[in-house]
Scaffold this active site. Structure first.
Site, PDB file in Angstrom:
ATOM      1  N   PHE A  16      41.303  37.410  48.577  1.00  0.00           N
ATOM      2  CA  PHE A  16      40.807  38.671  48.022  1.00  0.00           C
ATOM      3  C   PHE A  16      39.535  39.044  48.764  1.00  0.00           C
ATOM      4  O   PHE A  16      38.657  38.197  48.987  1.00  0.00           O
ATOM      5  CB  PHE A  16      40.508  38.542  46.526  1.00  0.00           C
ATOM      6  CG  PHE A  16      39.906  39.788  45.923  1.00  0.00           C
ATOM      7  CD1 PHE A  16      40.698  40.895  45.646  1.00  0.00           C
ATOM      8  CD2 PHE A  16      38.555  39.854  45.645  1.00  0.00           C
ATOM      9  CE1 PHE A  16      40.141  42.050  45.115  1.00  0.00           C
ATOM     10  CE2 PHE A  16      37.986  41.006  45.106  1.00  0.00           C
ATOM     11  CZ  PHE A  16      38.787  42.107  44.841  1.00  0.00           C
ATOM     12  N   GLU A  93      14.086  44.659  44.172  1.00  0.00           N
ATOM     13  CA  GLU A  93      14.754  44.578  42.878  1.00  0.00           C
ATOM     14  C   GLU A  93      13.772  44.745  41.719  1.00  0.00           C
ATOM     15  O   GLU A  93      14.083  45.418  40.736  1.00  0.00           O
ATOM     16  CB  GLU A  93      15.524  43.266  42.746  1.00  0.00           C
ATOM     17  CG  GLU A  93      16.763  43.195  43.606  1.00  0.00           C
ATOM     18  CD  GLU A  93      17.863  44.160  43.181  1.00  0.00           C
ATOM     19  OE1 GLU A  93      17.850  44.665  42.049  1.00  0.00           O
ATOM     20  OE2 GLU A  93      18.762  44.404  44.019  1.00  0.00           O
ATOM     21  N   GLY A 116      31.027  25.119  40.790  1.00  0.00           N
ATOM     22  CA  GLY A 116      32.435  24.751  40.733  1.00  0.00           C
ATOM     23  C   GLY A 116      33.365  25.743  41.394  1.00  0.00           C
ATOM     24  O   GLY A 116      34.496  25.404  41.743  1.00  0.00           O
ATOM     25  N   GLU A 120      27.400  31.033  45.654  1.00  0.00           N
ATOM     26  CA  GLU A 120      26.233  31.859  45.337  1.00  0.00           C
ATOM     27  C   GLU A 120      24.974  31.014  45.181  1.00  0.00           C
ATOM     28  O   GLU A 120      24.988  29.949  44.583  1.00  0.00           O
ATOM     29  CB  GLU A 120      26.460  32.642  44.041  1.00  0.00           C
ATOM     30  CG  GLU A 120      25.276  33.539  43.683  1.00  0.00           C
ATOM     31  CD  GLU A 120      25.474  34.322  42.402  1.00  0.00           C
ATOM     32  OE1 GLU A 120      24.613  35.180  42.113  1.00  0.00           O
ATOM     33  OE2 GLU A 120      26.462  34.100  41.691  1.00  0.00           O
ATOM     34  N   GLU A 139      22.720  54.418  40.750  1.00  0.00           N
ATOM     35  CA  GLU A 139      23.612  55.291  39.976  1.00  0.00           C
ATOM     36  C   GLU A 139      24.512  54.417  39.109  1.00  0.00           C
ATOM     37  O   GLU A 139      25.071  53.430  39.563  1.00  0.00           O
ATOM     38  CB  GLU A 139      24.453  56.153  40.913  1.00  0.00           C
ATOM     39  CG  GLU A 139      25.280  57.170  40.169  1.00  0.00           C
ATOM     40  CD  GLU A 139      26.018  58.112  41.107  1.00  0.00           C
ATOM     41  OE1 GLU A 139      27.087  58.582  40.687  1.00  0.00           O
ATOM     42  OE2 GLU A 139      25.537  58.358  42.211  1.00  0.00           O
TER      43      GLU A 139
END
Length: 180
Positions: A16, A93, A116, A120, A139
């Site tokens: 994916f 951020e 697992g 990240e 947005e």
């Protein structure tokens, strides 16, 4: 040095390819020589910021998180853009989401929230010397900004108001950094 638990990649297949998440299935050679399959998500990484106000309170945000279909109380955080420096991301951020900028910044460490099934990493920053300049929400981004003392945030972890892993980890660091 050889790690006796190491698994050696034999092949990889992307199953994916999304806007944020990229899912892979690898065949690996296990420590005992047999073959196994590993499915995992590649993620660009993120930052979390512990914003400390002059009075010692911390700035949190409350936002709806679609996968769990509810709002969560969390520290400001966000995805690292391709090629972006982690401190630049943390500064961006904090200002975009809370409207605050920090004069002093310190990188505290890194956490891996879902070892697992994902690569990240979340870089943890402490920001002080805050002043408000106004937010710049993306947005479709809707947030409530909340100030809370560290003692209340700690209590919120134990009574279930804060369940977000990056926030809990960052609060652990905040306790150490703000203790003195």
């Amino acid at each position: 040095m050889h790690d006796p638990l190491h698994e050696e990649q034999q092949s990889t297949e992307q199953v994916f390819d999304g806007k944020l998440l990229h899912v892979f299935r690898d065949e690996v050679r296990l420590p005992d020589g047999r073959l196994g399959l590993r499915e995992y998500v590649r993620h660009p990484g993120a930052v979390v910021v512990i914003p400390v106000c002059e009075d010692g309170t911390l700035i949190f945000e409350r936002q709806f998180r679609y996968p769990l279909r509810r709002a969560f109380l969390e520290l400001p955080a966000g995805k690292i853009d391709a090629g972006e420096d982690i401190l630049a991301c943390a500064r961006r951020e904090l200002q975009e989401e809370t409207g605050y900028v920090g004069a002093e910044w310190r990188h505290l460490g890194v956490m891996h929230p879902c070892i697992g099934y994902s690569d990240e990493r979340i870089e943890i920053f402490l920001a002080t010397g805050l002043h408000h300049v106004g937010h710049a929400w993306d947005e479709g981004e809707f947030l409530e900004i909340i100030r809370m003392p560290l003692t209340e945030a700690r209590a919120a972890v134990f009574d279930g108001r804060i369940t977000d892993a990056k926030t809990i980890t960052a609060l652990f660091w905040a306790e150490r950094e703000l203790a003195g």
